[in-house]
Design an enzyme around this catalytic site. Structure first.
Site, short mmCIF file in Angstrom:
data_model
loop_
_atom_site.label_atom_id
_atom_site.label_comp_id
_atom_site.label_asym_id
_atom_site.label_seq_id
_atom_site.Cartn_x
_atom_site.Cartn_y
_atom_site.Cartn_z
N ILE A 137 0.51 -1.51 0.12
CA ILE A 137 0.17 0.07 0.33
C ILE A 137 1.26 1.09 0.00
O ILE A 137 1.95 0.91 0.38
CB ILE A 137 -0.75 -0.25 0.82
CG1 ILE A 137 -0.44 -0.08 2.41
CG2 ILE A 137 -2.04 -0.86 1.23
CD1 ILE A 137 -1.39 0.27 3.95
N ASP A 138 0.64 2.20 -1.00
CA ASP A 138 1.42 3.46 -0.65
C ASP A 138 1.66 3.67 0.25
O ASP A 138 0.92 3.78 2.00
CB ASP A 138 0.55 4.68 -1.58
CG ASP A 138 -0.13 4.15 -3.00
OD1 ASP A 138 0.33 3.22 -3.47
OD2 ASP A 138 -1.09 4.85 -3.00
N LYS A 139 2.48 4.76 0.91
CA LYS A 139 2.89 5.60 2.17
C LYS A 139 2.11 5.85 2.71
O LYS A 139 2.52 5.85 3.65
CB LYS A 139 4.63 6.54 1.07
CG LYS A 139 5.41 7.64 2.35
CD LYS A 139 5.98 8.31 2.38
CE LYS A 139 6.41 8.99 3.03
NZ LYS A 139 7.24 10.40 2.80
#
Length: 304
Positions: A137-139
């Site tokens: 999942i994105d930062k």
């Protein structure tokens, strides 16, 4: 030294070579390609070119790929939010702002660094930079991730992702008031040819992508929704919601210039379900919204 070769088609005709080459491998950044060009590792029809060279139809491009840099990823003690763990799998709740795995130039402070300190046994399928990482999942997205502690578990979890049997539900706040209560977005996603760091809905070099959503709550200028992924493309929810005209609040890449200043997109991977690789038992976990997300919801409610 490994060699990469390709022939330019009309898709990339008249594009700069330093923009074209990263589209052939998502692990190549534009700055990395520019360094290769400066070092004379890239040739077009046998001749060294500059980064601003405009590709022509049927150009023969060769890259003498340098030997990969040996990176030393070290364990770091972290206070990880572990939801489940056994000898095969681990489920962790990643906080907003944490990168999942190291990359060249960013080798510390990632979830992988913390996992390496927490447990010595992680699958090796994705190599030294991404041990145990099955999906990302994105930062600036918070929420649940499954981690494989051995190659047997890793292969099983990847198969479940491919076969679309993993349950992944996200909570999000989007710009605009969605009039219908639920919907499905079925639109292929690929790299944006005008911005290689972004994804977009396109028919060129794309992969199928399906997102289901339902409305949870409506506000004056925003909507609180739940999204369920059928596929797992890079930035899928962010790209799909922008595509239908309801971009995520706070999204610096896909949202409008005037958006909520909340340090990144309002997106939380709250529900994760999968079959245990060894026992085949279906397991589902749910992580509550983080405090900053709840605070934002309360502000929107009070503004109504």
């Amino acid at each position: 030294m490994e060699k990469f070769e390709t022939i330019i088609t009309d898709v990339h005709e008249n594009e700069r070579i330093d923009k074209v080459l990263p589209s052939f491998n998502e692990e190549w950044s534009r700055s990395q390609v520019q360094d290769w060009i400066k070092e004379g590792l890239v040739t077009v029809n046998g001749k060294v070119v500059k980064g601003n060279y405009k590709c022509k139809l049927n150009d023969h491009i060769e890259i003498d790929l340098p030997e990969p840099e040996i990176l030393d990823v070290l364990p770091e003690e972290m206070d990880l939010d572990i939801y489940y763990e056994d000898s095969d799998v681990l489920v962790v709740n990643k906080p907003k702002g944490m990168v999942v795995h190291p990359a060249p130039g960013h080798l510390t402070g990632t979830l992988v660094n913390g996992l390496m300190a927490h447990c010595k046994d992680l699958s090796g399928i994705n190599g030294v930079l991404r041990p145990g990482i099955v999906h990302r999942i994105d930062k600036d997205t918070s929420g649940l991730l499954m981690v494989a502690k051995n190659d047997f578990a890793h292969e099983s979890l990847v198969d479940q992702l491919v076969n679309k049997t993993v349950v992944r539900k996200y909570k999000a706040i989007v710009h605009g008031v969605i009039p219908h209560d639920k919907g499905t977005i079925d639109a292929p996603i690929g790299r944006d040819k005008n911005d290689r760091q972004s994804m977009t809905v396109t028919d060129e070099n794309s992969k199928p992508a399906v997102t289901h959503f339902r409305v949870l709550e409506r506000f004056k200028d925003f909507t609180f929704i739940e999204c369920q992924l059928e596929t797992g493309r890079t930035h899928q929810i962010r790209v799909h919601m922008k595509y239908i005209g309801y971009p995520l609040a706070g999204d610096p890449k896909y949202g409008p210039k005037k958006t909520l200043d909340i340090g990144g997109q309002a997106l939380h991977a709250g529900v994760l379900g999968f079959h245990h690789p060894r026992t085949k038992e279906f397991m589902q976990f749910e992580a509550p919204l983080p405090a900053d997300f709840e605070n934002l919801l309360n502000k929107l409610r009070n503004a109504n």
